[in-house]
Design an enzyme around this catalytic site. Sequence first.
Site, short mmCIF file in Angstrom:
data_model
loop_
_atom_site.label_atom_id
_atom_site.label_comp_id
_atom_site.label_asym_id
_atom_site.label_seq_id
_atom_site.Cartn_x
_atom_site.Cartn_y
_atom_site.Cartn_z
N LEU A 1 0.80 -1.22 0.00
CA LEU A 1 0.00 0.00 0.00
C LEU A 1 0.84 1.27 0.00
CD1 LEU A 1 -2.87 -1.06 2.42
CD2 LEU A 1 -2.76 -1.23 -0.06
N CYS A 2 2.15 1.14 -0.19
CA CYS A 2 3.00 2.33 -0.30
C CYS A 2 2.90 2.92 -1.70
CB CYS A 2 4.46 1.97 -0.01
SG CYS A 2 4.82 1.79 1.73
N HIS A 3 2.93 4.26 -1.77
CA HIS A 3 2.90 4.94 -3.07
C HIS A 3 4.28 4.89 -3.72
CE1 HIS A 3 -0.54 6.72 -0.94
NE2 HIS A 3 -1.05 6.97 -2.13
N MET B 1 8.70 5.00 5.17
CA MET B 1 8.80 3.59 4.78
C MET B 1 10.01 3.34 3.89
SD MET B 1 6.47 2.12 6.39
CE MET B 1 6.84 0.53 5.68
N GLU B 2 10.35 4.31 3.06
CA GLU B 2 11.53 4.16 2.21
C GLU B 2 12.80 4.12 3.05
OE1 GLU B 2 8.26 4.97 -0.31
OE2 GLU B 2 8.87 5.95 1.54
N ASP C 1 23.38 -11.70 5.15
CA ASP C 1 23.59 -12.67 4.07
C ASP C 1 25.07 -12.85 3.75
OD1 ASP C 1 22.83 -14.30 1.68
OD2 ASP C 1 23.71 -12.59 0.63
#
Length: 205
Positions: free
Chosen positions: A115-117, A159-160, A174
Amino acid sequence: MIRLPLYSASSLLPFRINHSNIRANVLRSWNTFSVSAARAKSSLTHVDESGDAHMVDVSDKHPTLRTAIARGQVRMNQETLDLIKQDGIKKGNVLAVAQIAGITGAKSCSQIIPLCHPINITKVSVKLDLVEKSHEEPLCCSVDIEAQVRCKGETGVEMEALSAVSIAALTVFDMCKAVSKDMRIENIRVVEKTGGKSGSWKLNE
């Protein structure tokens, strides 16, 4: 032969199910759930009136300069940190690869979080620091990660920034997991944001 005791219908009366009480309890629980759901709908912008998830419409918002800073860390033992410092990890330069991965993570945020733009990011910076601590613990060292994201747009870039830190941390894990599998990714959080309707905010740490 074993004789089982006989029970009359009257002796079983105390064990009858009270359907009226069950219906009343179900209704009470449903009403409580409905009130909670209604309150959630009114406060969560990603939930519409029917309770379905949706992408928020930001068409009416005016573009403003927005920034966000996020931080996190990968805790590890001294041996693993020393190998990173000496560029002794077989997969390559851990810090350089994690930095690029973090930038890629910020740019790919809307493809990962549904739901992020999609945002026209104007700047992403990812910084990784090697931290050694003196106290004697198995995971006494860490790679500390900070990401800063900037854009001029209708919605924020928290969010980014979180995606950048998360992907950078996963990349460190990793690349080093062949040496140490007890590393821990911890404390990923937004520490500062600016711009938008809510203005500036900073985490008290």
